[in-house]
Design a protein around this motif. Sequence first.
Motif, PDB file in Angstrom:
ATOM      1  N   PRO A  32       4.275   3.955 -20.091  1.00  0.00           N
ATOM      2  CA  PRO A  32       2.810   3.960 -20.038  1.00  0.00           C
ATOM      3  C   PRO A  32       2.310   4.578 -18.733  1.00  0.00           C
ATOM      4  CG  PRO A  32       3.654   1.790 -19.485  1.00  0.00           C
ATOM      5  CD  PRO A  32       4.840   2.624 -19.875  1.00  0.00           C
ATOM      6  N   PRO A  33       1.029   4.902 -18.669  1.00  0.00           N
ATOM      7  CA  PRO A  33       0.484   5.423 -17.408  1.00  0.00           C
ATOM      8  C   PRO A  33       0.494   4.350 -16.323  1.00  0.00           C
ATOM      9  CG  PRO A  33      -1.267   5.039 -19.009  1.00  0.00           C
ATOM     10  CD  PRO A  33       0.028   4.857 -19.737  1.00  0.00           C
ATOM     11  N   LEU A  34       0.615   4.802 -15.086  1.00  0.00           N
ATOM     12  CA  LEU A  34       0.603   3.873 -13.962  1.00  0.00           C
ATOM     13  C   LEU A  34      -0.792   3.290 -13.758  1.00  0.00           C
ATOM     14  CD1 LEU A  34       2.780   5.905 -11.452  1.00  0.00           C
ATOM     15  CD2 LEU A  34       3.473   3.892 -12.752  1.00  0.00           C
ATOM     16  N   CYS A  35      -0.816   2.139 -13.095  1.00  0.00           N
ATOM     17  CA  CYS A  35      -2.076   1.451 -12.816  1.00  0.00           C
ATOM     18  C   CYS A  35      -2.778   2.124 -11.636  1.00  0.00           C
ATOM     19  CB  CYS A  35      -1.796  -0.019 -12.498  1.00  0.00           C
ATOM     20  SG  CYS A  35      -3.279  -0.982 -12.184  1.00  0.00           S
ATOM     21  N   ARG A  36      -4.059   2.395 -11.787  1.00  0.00           N
ATOM     22  CA  ARG A  36      -4.856   3.010 -10.717  1.00  0.00           C
ATOM     23  C   ARG A  36      -6.098   2.161 -10.500  1.00  0.00           C
ATOM     24  NH1 ARG A  36      -3.609   8.673  -9.914  1.00  0.00           N
ATOM     25  NH2 ARG A  36      -1.918   9.343 -11.286  1.00  0.00           N
ATOM     26  N   LEU A  37      -5.962   1.130  -9.684  1.00  0.00           N
ATOM     27  CA  LEU A  37      -7.066   0.214  -9.382  1.00  0.00           C
ATOM     28  C   LEU A  37      -7.177   0.037  -7.872  1.00  0.00           C
ATOM     29  CD1 LEU A  37      -6.420  -2.432 -12.195  1.00  0.00           C
ATOM     30  CD2 LEU A  37      -8.303  -0.792 -12.101  1.00  0.00           C
ATOM     31  N   PRO A  38      -8.320  -0.419  -7.380  1.00  0.00           N
ATOM     32  CA  PRO A  38      -8.526  -0.493  -5.925  1.00  0.00           C
ATOM     33  C   PRO A  38      -7.504  -1.350  -5.184  1.00  0.00           C
ATOM     34  CG  PRO A  38     -10.617  -0.707  -7.082  1.00  0.00           C
ATOM     35  CD  PRO A  38      -9.563  -0.737  -8.127  1.00  0.00           C
ATOM     36  N   PHE A  39      -6.973  -2.386  -5.811  1.00  0.00           N
ATOM     37  CA  PHE A  39      -6.041  -3.273  -5.115  1.00  0.00           C
ATOM     38  C   PHE A  39      -4.596  -2.792  -5.203  1.00  0.00           C
ATOM     39  CE2 PHE A  39      -6.637  -4.956  -9.417  1.00  0.00           C
ATOM     40  CZ  PHE A  39      -5.330  -5.035  -9.866  1.00  0.00           C
ATOM     41  N   VAL A  40      -4.372  -1.645  -5.843  1.00  0.00           N
ATOM     42  CA  VAL A  40      -3.025  -1.113  -6.049  1.00  0.00           C
ATOM     43  C   VAL A  40      -2.718  -0.054  -5.005  1.00  0.00           C
ATOM     44  CG1 VAL A  40      -1.659   0.342  -7.585  1.00  0.00           C
ATOM     45  CG2 VAL A  40      -2.858  -1.641  -8.500  1.00  0.00           C
ATOM     46  N   LYS A  41      -1.509  -0.123  -4.465  1.00  0.00           N
ATOM     47  CA  LYS A  41      -1.029   0.877  -3.503  1.00  0.00           C
ATOM     48  C   LYS A  41       0.237   1.510  -4.058  1.00  0.00           C
ATOM     49  CE  LYS A  41       0.759   1.402   1.215  1.00  0.00           C
ATOM     50  NZ  LYS A  41       1.122   0.687   2.470  1.00  0.00           N
ATOM     51  N   GLY A  42       0.241   2.831  -4.229  1.00  0.00           N
ATOM     52  CA  GLY A  42       1.441   3.510  -4.703  1.00  0.00           C
ATOM     53  C   GLY A  42       1.669   3.326  -6.185  1.00  0.00           C
ATOM     54  N   ASN A  43       2.935   3.385  -6.595  1.00  0.00           N
ATOM     55  CA  ASN A  43       3.306   3.369  -8.014  1.00  0.00           C
ATOM     56  C   ASN A  43       3.471   1.940  -8.501  1.00  0.00           C
ATOM     57  OD1 ASN A  43       3.417   6.187  -7.877  1.00  0.00           O
ATOM     58  ND2 ASN A  43       5.570   6.147  -7.271  1.00  0.00           N
ATOM     59  N   VAL A  44       2.599   1.544  -9.410  1.00  0.00           N
ATOM     60  CA  VAL A  44       2.575   0.162  -9.917  1.00  0.00           C
ATOM     61  C   VAL A  44       2.322   0.192 -11.411  1.00  0.00           C
ATOM     62  CG1 VAL A  44       1.330  -2.050  -9.853  1.00  0.00           C
ATOM     63  CG2 VAL A  44       1.802  -0.822  -7.722  1.00  0.00           C
ATOM     64  N   LEU A  45       3.035  -0.671 -12.148  1.00  0.00           N
ATOM     65  CA  LEU A  45       2.858  -0.811 -13.589  1.00  0.00           C
ATOM     66  C   LEU A  45       2.483  -2.267 -13.865  1.00  0.00           C
ATOM     67  CD1 LEU A  45       3.214   0.857 -16.226  1.00  0.00           C
ATOM     68  CD2 LEU A  45       5.553  -0.010 -16.321  1.00  0.00           C
ATOM     69  N   ILE A  46       1.332  -2.473 -14.484  1.00  0.00           N
ATOM     70  CA  ILE A  46       0.849  -3.826 -14.757  1.00  0.00           C
ATOM     71  C   ILE A  46       0.552  -3.945 -16.242  1.00  0.00           C
ATOM     72  CG2 ILE A  46      -0.935  -5.553 -14.268  1.00  0.00           C
ATOM     73  CD1 ILE A  46      -1.363  -4.268 -11.560  1.00  0.00           C
ATOM     74  N   ASP A  47       1.150  -4.940 -16.900  1.00  0.00           N
ATOM     75  CA  ASP A  47       0.855  -5.169 -18.310  1.00  0.00           C
ATOM     76  C   ASP A  47      -0.611  -5.578 -18.468  1.00  0.00           C
ATOM     77  OD1 ASP A  47       2.359  -5.731 -21.093  1.00  0.00           O
ATOM     78  OD2 ASP A  47       0.778  -7.224 -20.811  1.00  0.00           O
ATOM     79  N   PRO A  48      -1.277  -5.064 -19.503  1.00  0.00           N
ATOM     80  CA  PRO A  48      -2.703  -5.371 -19.669  1.00  0.00           C
ATOM     81  C   PRO A  48      -3.021  -6.854 -19.808  1.00  0.00           C
ATOM     82  CG  PRO A  48      -2.055  -3.537 -21.079  1.00  0.00           C
ATOM     83  CD  PRO A  48      -0.794  -4.091 -20.489  1.00  0.00           C
ATOM     84  N   SER A  49      -2.042  -7.650 -20.228  1.00  0.00           N
ATOM     85  CA  SER A  49      -2.305  -9.079 -20.419  1.00  0.00           C
ATOM     86  C   SER A  49      -2.162  -9.890 -19.133  1.00  0.00           C
ATOM     87  CB  SER A  49      -1.360  -9.648 -21.481  1.00  0.00           C
ATOM     88  OG  SER A  49      -0.010  -9.587 -21.035  1.00  0.00           O
ATOM     89  N   ALA A  50      -1.742  -9.268 -18.044  1.00  0.00           N
ATOM     90  CA  ALA A  50      -1.594  -9.979 -16.771  1.00  0.00           C
ATOM     91  C   ALA A  50      -2.968 -10.242 -16.155  1.00  0.00           C
ATOM     92  CB  ALA A  50      -0.729  -9.177 -15.810  1.00  0.00           C
ATOM     93  N   SER A  51      -3.051 -11.307 -15.370  1.00  0.00           N
ATOM     94  CA  SER A  51      -4.293 -11.690 -14.695  1.00  0.00           C
ATOM     95  C   SER A  51      -4.092 -11.571 -13.193  1.00  0.00           C
ATOM     96  CB  SER A  51      -4.676 -13.127 -15.074  1.00  0.00           C
ATOM     97  OG  SER A  51      -5.768 -13.582 -14.305  1.00  0.00           O
ATOM     98  N   ILE A  52      -4.979 -10.832 -12.518  1.00  0.00           N
ATOM     99  CA  ILE A  52      -4.858 -10.584 -11.084  1.00  0.00           C
ATOM    100  C   ILE A  52      -6.066 -11.184 -10.371  1.00  0.00           C
ATOM    101  CG2 ILE A  52      -4.462  -8.861  -9.288  1.00  0.00           C
ATOM    102  CD1 ILE A  52      -2.332  -8.801 -11.465  1.00  0.00           C
ATOM    103  N   GLY A  53      -5.838 -11.997  -9.346  1.00  0.00           N
ATOM    104  CA  GLY A  53      -6.911 -12.661  -8.616  1.00  0.00           C
ATOM    105  C   GLY A  53      -7.631 -11.742  -7.653  1.00  0.00           C
ATOM    106  N   GLU A  54      -8.523 -12.320  -6.862  1.00  0.00           N
ATOM    107  CA  GLU A  54      -9.312 -11.583  -5.886  1.00  0.00           C
ATOM    108  C   GLU A  54      -8.509 -11.337  -4.610  1.00  0.00           C
ATOM    109  OE1 GLU A  54     -12.338 -10.376  -6.369  1.00  0.00           O
ATOM    110  OE2 GLU A  54     -12.486 -11.191  -8.398  1.00  0.00           O
ATOM    111  N   GLY A  55      -8.791 -10.217  -3.950  1.00  0.00           N
ATOM    112  CA  GLY A  55      -8.228  -9.949  -2.633  1.00  0.00           C
ATOM    113  C   GLY A  55      -6.732  -9.701  -2.610  1.00  0.00           C
ATOM    114  N   CYS A  56      -6.163  -9.284  -3.731  1.00  0.00           N
ATOM    115  CA  CYS A  56      -4.722  -9.015  -3.779  1.00  0.00           C
ATOM    116  C   CYS A  56      -4.429  -7.589  -3.308  1.00  0.00           C
ATOM    117  CB  CYS A  56      -4.187  -9.191  -5.199  1.00  0.00           C
ATOM    118  SG  CYS A  56      -4.250 -10.878  -5.808  1.00  0.00           S
ATOM    119  N   LYS A  57      -3.194  -7.375  -2.893  1.00  0.00           N
ATOM    120  CA  LYS A  57      -2.708  -6.039  -2.576  1.00  0.00           C
ATOM    121  C   LYS A  57      -1.330  -5.912  -3.213  1.00  0.00           C
ATOM    122  CE  LYS A  57      -2.270  -2.740   1.239  1.00  0.00           C
ATOM    123  NZ  LYS A  57      -2.372  -2.560   2.715  1.00  0.00           N
TER     124      LYS A  57
END
Length: 416
Positions: free
Chosen positions: A298-323
């Motif tokens: 799948p395409p890599l995740c491109r969100l403000p809290f992501v740095k570099g190459n990251v793959l996140i399943d759509p069903s995962a839940s990410i809190g505030e202020g994460c890196k």
Amino acid sequence: MYPSKFKALILVGGFGTRLRPLTLTKPKPLVEFANRPIVEHQIEALVKAGVTDIVLAVNYRPEVMAKAMHDYESRYNVKIHFSVETEPLGTAGPIALARDVLLADATPFFVLNSDVICEFPFSDLAAFHTAHGGEGTIMVTKVDDPTKYGVVVTKGGSSVIDRFVEKPQIFVGDRINAGIYIFNPSVIDRIQPRPTSIEREIFPAMASESQLHCMDLEGIWMDVGQPKDYLLGTSLYLQALADRDYALAQAAVTSSAASSATSPTPVPSPSPVASSPYRHSRTASQAKPPRLVKIAGPPLCRLPFVKGNVLIDPSASIGEGCKIGPDVIIGPGVVIGDGVRIVSSVIMEAATIKDHAFVKRSIVGWHSTVGQWARLDGTAVLGDDVHVVEEVYVNGAIILPHKEVKACVLSPQIIM
């Protein structure tokens, strides 16, 4: 022209001891890599190359494997056979044991190790094998330090293998066996259904008759059969996805430019990919077109809290202020609390990382919990349903399933 249909044998093997504690819960081929079982990456690639029948050589928990393979048969429209070993038969014996399937017709068949991750260029391998006319072809990959491996030496710069040199102390070459092969059916006559090493017994005999060739494997390659290599393979795989996305975007820019030159209506170009945080090494002046990476994912995740190459399943839940990142994979149903930092790690399905935890160079197994302000580092591996309480530091520990860690672990050890 090479055949349009093939068969394949995957050497699933035994207990997966190098990847424990994960393999205490699942057989190694079913352990997820990039959120899909390792073996599914291989099955998908084989089917794309025209494989219609796949033999799994198994001697550990075949009943667990059978349930998963039934799903893959319908999903990929492929027939999956089981060859169950009553004793470990090494890397060649399973080929003889599966002769009834592999000799059903006269077409060549693929053989591969179950813990290899790469681009799986099976179609290219089949075409190369057919062109040279030898009995077998092995894929080889280049390594930086060949003294750690068995090196493949060819005859006079050709593809014909001359010999194998185990851990050479003087330079004889830098290409090693990548664990992916294609053979003519006649190779089965060389193998008896007993414990046999294809690398030490069959390959040298074939090489002595100039019947064994090698083909260079482009792109990434990693044996992910132990935790440190699993994490390194994750990093390489994510970079390959980034390279693929970059190459596709560059191709789109080129196509748009060509269309604009011939069309009276200007076509807007996509934003420059070279400035993406995923491609720090690219420059706008790079003249050579990037190689199109042939890797699924799948395409890599491109969100403000992501740095570099990251793959996140759509069903995962990410809190505030994460890196999160670089080199991180987060599986289905994972819950990440607030202020969490994750680097070079894999978080498997249904795990929970609580507020302000720090996870680096580690694998968090299924249904496990990392408590608030806890820290994992040093290739720590949590098995299934492991719970690390708040404010605990775990350095390089291998923790078996269903354990609770209440005190700091300051040096690598196995917690049983």
